[in-house]
Design a protein around this motif. Structure first.
Motif, short mmCIF file in Angstrom:
data_model
loop_
_atom_site.label_atom_id
_atom_site.label_comp_id
_atom_site.label_asym_id
_atom_site.label_seq_id
_atom_site.Cartn_x
_atom_site.Cartn_y
_atom_site.Cartn_z
N GLU A 109 -72.83 1.23 60.35
CA GLU A 109 -72.12 0.12 60.96
C GLU A 109 -71.62 -0.86 59.89
O GLU A 109 -72.21 -1.00 58.82
N PHE A 110 -70.55 -1.53 60.24
CA PHE A 110 -69.94 -2.53 59.37
C PHE A 110 -70.85 -3.75 59.26
O PHE A 110 -71.45 -4.18 60.25
N VAL A 111 -70.93 -4.31 58.05
CA VAL A 111 -71.71 -5.52 57.82
C VAL A 111 -70.81 -6.67 57.39
O VAL A 111 -70.79 -7.73 58.01
N ALA A 112 -70.05 -6.47 56.30
CA ALA A 112 -69.22 -7.54 55.78
C ALA A 112 -68.14 -6.95 54.88
O ALA A 112 -68.31 -5.85 54.34
N ALA A 113 -67.04 -7.67 54.72
CA ALA A 113 -65.96 -7.23 53.84
C ALA A 113 -65.21 -8.43 53.30
O ALA A 113 -65.25 -9.52 53.89
N ILE A 114 -64.52 -8.20 52.18
CA ILE A 114 -63.69 -9.23 51.58
C ILE A 114 -62.38 -8.58 51.15
O ILE A 114 -62.39 -7.48 50.57
N THR A 115 -61.28 -9.22 51.45
CA THR A 115 -59.97 -8.65 51.12
C THR A 115 -59.48 -9.15 49.77
O THR A 115 -59.71 -10.31 49.40
N ARG A 116 -58.80 -8.29 49.05
CA ARG A 116 -58.38 -8.63 47.70
C ARG A 116 -57.16 -9.55 47.71
O ARG A 116 -57.00 -10.36 46.81
N SER A 117 -56.31 -9.41 48.71
CA SER A 117 -55.07 -10.17 48.71
C SER A 117 -55.30 -11.67 48.86
O SER A 117 -54.60 -12.48 48.23
N ASP A 118 -56.28 -12.05 49.68
CA ASP A 118 -56.45 -13.47 49.95
C ASP A 118 -57.91 -13.90 50.07
O ASP A 118 -58.20 -15.00 50.56
N ASP A 119 -58.82 -13.02 49.66
CA ASP A 119 -60.24 -13.36 49.68
C ASP A 119 -60.76 -13.70 51.07
O ASP A 119 -61.73 -14.44 51.21
N ARG A 120 -60.15 -13.16 52.08
CA ARG A 120 -60.67 -13.38 53.44
C ARG A 120 -61.95 -12.58 53.59
O ARG A 120 -62.08 -11.48 53.08
N THR A 121 -62.88 -13.16 54.30
CA THR A 121 -64.16 -12.48 54.53
C THR A 121 -64.35 -12.20 56.02
O THR A 121 -63.87 -12.96 56.87
N PHE A 122 -65.04 -11.12 56.28
CA PHE A 122 -65.30 -10.70 57.65
C PHE A 122 -66.77 -10.30 57.74
O PHE A 122 -67.32 -9.72 56.81
N TYR A 123 -67.36 -10.61 58.89
CA TYR A 123 -68.77 -10.32 59.09
C TYR A 123 -69.02 -9.74 60.47
O TYR A 123 -68.36 -10.11 61.44
N ALA A 124 -70.01 -8.87 60.54
CA ALA A 124 -70.50 -8.44 61.85
C ALA A 124 -71.18 -9.62 62.51
O ALA A 124 -71.77 -10.48 61.84
#
Length: 116
Positions: free
Chosen positions: A46-61
């Motif tokens: 399952e997904f936990v967390a991510a960060i995008t390179r283009s704009d440093d946006r973060t996402f969390y479960a």
């Protein structure tokens, strides 16, 4: 060739903290996103967390929001996952993920065990 190497896993008591690191080899050109997934025994990854390179946006479960923080170094060579207020249900193998030119790359995983 992309190589992802995780470290920082271990055994911790409930309420404790751990910091995972993921060292990425290879050029950063084409990297879209880096993140963390986990797989508990008998469950799907399952997904936990991510960060995008283009704009440093973060996402969390939803299950880790407010407790886990994803970050990266300036060169995008290392991604971190700071895990606070750990719960027994956080016990899993944690995998680093990199999306590069539309392809998913995975590390070998690091075990996190949270005792109650």
């Amino acid at each position: 060739q992309v190589q992802l190497v995780e470290s920082g896993g271990g055994l911790v008591q409930a309420g404790g903290s751990l910091r995972l690191s993921c060292a990425a080899s290879g050029r950063t050109f084409g990297v879209v996103r880096m993140g963390w997934y986990r797989q508990a025994p008998g469950k799907e990854r399952e997904f936990v967390a991510a960060i995008t390179r283009s704009d440093d946006r973060t996402f969390y479960a939803d299950s880790v929001k407010g407790r886990f923080t994803i970050s990266r170094d300036n060169a995008w060579n290392t991604v971190y996952l700071q895990m606070n207020s750990l719960k027994p249900e956080d016990t899993a193998i944690y995998y680093c993920n990199q999306v590069k030119f539309g392809t998913d790359y995975w590390g070998q995983g690091t075990q996190v065990t949270v005792s109650s």
